[in-house]
Motif scaffolding. Structure first.
Motif, PDB file in Angstrom:
ATOM      1  N   GLN A  57       0.038 -66.220  24.428  1.00 52.25           N
ATOM      2  CA  GLN A  57      -1.144 -65.418  24.669  1.00 52.25           C
ATOM      3  C   GLN A  57      -2.278 -66.350  25.059  1.00 52.25           C
ATOM      4  N   THR A  58      -3.160 -65.853  25.914  1.00 58.05           N
ATOM      5  CA  THR A  58      -4.281 -66.669  26.392  1.00 58.05           C
ATOM      6  C   THR A  58      -5.580 -65.888  26.234  1.00 58.05           C
ATOM      7  N   SER A  59      -6.622 -66.640  25.849  1.00 61.85           N
ATOM      8  CA  SER A  59      -7.953 -66.075  25.808  1.00 61.85           C
ATOM      9  C   SER A  59      -8.935 -67.187  26.139  1.00 61.85           C
ATOM     10  N   GLY A  60      -9.503 -67.113  27.338  1.00 57.44           N
ATOM     11  CA  GLY A  60     -10.454 -68.147  27.747  1.00 57.44           C
ATOM     12  C   GLY A  60      -9.834 -69.527  27.766  1.00 57.44           C
ATOM     13  N   GLY A  71      10.716 -71.578  14.711  1.00 58.83           N
ATOM     14  CA  GLY A  71       9.663 -71.503  13.704  1.00 58.83           C
ATOM     15  C   GLY A  71       8.444 -72.327  14.039  1.00 58.83           C
ATOM     16  N   ARG A  72       8.014 -72.268  15.315  1.00 60.89           N
ATOM     17  CA  ARG A  72       6.877 -73.092  15.711  1.00 60.89           C
ATOM     18  C   ARG A  72       5.897 -72.325  16.584  1.00 60.89           C
ATOM     19  N   SER A  73       4.632 -72.690  16.441  1.00 56.52           N
ATOM     20  CA  SER A  73       3.579 -72.188  17.307  1.00 56.52           C
ATOM     21  C   SER A  73       2.603 -73.316  17.582  1.00 56.52           C
ATOM     22  N   THR A  74       2.008 -73.287  18.760  1.00 58.73           N
ATOM     23  CA  THR A  74       0.977 -74.251  19.087  1.00 58.73           C
ATOM     24  C   THR A  74      -0.256 -73.516  19.593  1.00 58.73           C
ATOM     25  N   LEU A  75      -1.415 -74.059  19.286  1.00 58.08           N
ATOM     26  CA  LEU A  75      -2.680 -73.578  19.828  1.00 58.08           C
ATOM     27  C   LEU A  75      -3.243 -74.685  20.693  1.00 58.08           C
ATOM     28  N   TYR A  76      -3.399 -74.387  21.972  1.00 59.52           N
ATOM     29  CA  TYR A  76      -3.923 -75.340  22.942  1.00 59.52           C
ATOM     30  C   TYR A  76      -5.374 -74.982  23.221  1.00 59.52           C
ATOM     31  N   ILE A  77      -6.264 -75.969  23.078  1.00 61.73           N
ATOM     32  CA  ILE A  77      -7.680 -75.777  23.376  1.00 61.73           C
ATOM     33  C   ILE A  77      -8.033 -76.685  24.549  1.00 61.73           C
ATOM     34  N   ALA A  78      -8.483 -76.089  25.629  1.00 58.55           N
ATOM     35  CA  ALA A  78      -8.837 -76.863  26.813  1.00 58.55           C
ATOM     36  C   ALA A  78     -10.319 -77.213  26.801  1.00 58.55           C
ATOM     37  N   ALA A  79     -10.622 -78.388  27.340  1.00 62.30           N
ATOM     38  CA  ALA A  79     -12.014 -78.819  27.527  1.00 62.30           C
ATOM     39  C   ALA A  79     -12.846 -78.561  26.276  1.00 62.30           C
ATOM     40  N   SER A  80     -12.482 -79.223  25.198  1.00 62.37           N
ATOM     41  CA  SER A  80     -13.108 -78.955  23.901  1.00 62.37           C
ATOM     42  C   SER A  80     -14.626 -79.178  23.930  1.00 62.37           C
TER      43      SER A  80
END
Lengths: 111, 116
Positions: A57-60, A71-80
């Motif tokens: 899923q993507t949001s902004g 059993g894994r998930s990642t949260l990617y944050i671009a241009a912090s």
């Protein structure tokens, strides 16, 4: 019993860097996985919800992925940004009508 | 629309006392859950209520109880307070029974309880 682990426990990055937060869970029998943000002493703000049948899923600037079988998930944050500084919690929702939470990753973005 | 509202925001109680925490869900949401978050830990599930009935209970002693009212607001009661009950108490609301299963769960700002 479901156990949720988040790595790393703390992370400090310079502004503008892309980063990845990791979440793992022991029982793949989940309905969904939700990522939350928590500012110090505050409640939880929902960031992204991934259903068990979905892969991402993507949001902004945020993108979350889910690999239920492993059993894994990642949260990617671009241009912090400095405003992204907070604790990020992942939680899985299971058949007993409850969330199991990880202990969170504390993120600091340095201007 | 207002989000999930909790009251009071902060509370200080003495060991052995009783406390009542309140939660108003988002308008139209029928499911309310309570979580306890001790400093440095993730939230732990206490109760879930849907349509005024208890639908889930976590591993907490009988000193903890809750109820849901006809307007779907909820109270969490804790008797005989212990120092270890000091925590942030969070309320979550959702539109479905399987709270969070197919719809997002939304959390309030919490009540910070300090037991001295």
């Amino acid at each position: 019993k479901q156990e949720v682990t988040q790595i790393p426990a703390a992370l400090s990055v310079p502004e503008g860097e892309n980063l990845v937060l990791n979440c793992s869970f022991t029982d793949s029998a989940i309905y969904n996985l939700q990522w939350f943000r928590q500012d110090p002493g505050k409640g939880l703000t929902s960031l992204l919800l991934i259903q068990s049948s979905q892969r991402e899923q993507t949001s902004g600037r945020l993108n979350a992925s889910l690999d239920k079988s492993s059993g894994r998930s990642t949260l990617y944050i671009a241009a912090s940004q400095p405003g992204d500084s907070a604790t990020y919690l992942c939680a899985v929702f299971v058949n007993s009508n409850q969330f199991y939470f990880g202990t969170g990753t504390s993120l600091t973005v340095i201007p | 629309d207002a989000g999930v509202t909790q009251s009071p925001t902060h509370l200080i109680k003495t060991r052995g006392q009783h406390v009542t925490l309140r939660c108003s869900p988002i308008s139209g949401h029928k499911s309310v859950s309570w979580y306890q978050q001790v400093l440095g830990q993730g939230p732990q599930f206490i109760f879930q209520y849907y349509e005024k009935e208890e639908r889930g209970r976590g591993n907490f002693p009988d000193r903890f109880s809750a109820r849901q009212f006809p307007n779907y607001s909820s109270e969490l009661n804790v008797n005989a307070l212990l120092l270890g009950d000091s925590a942030l108490y969070l309320c979550a609301s959702s539109s479905s029974l399987r709270q969070g299963a197919w719809t997002e769960a939304f959390f309030g700002q919490g009540t910070r309880l300090t037991v001295v």
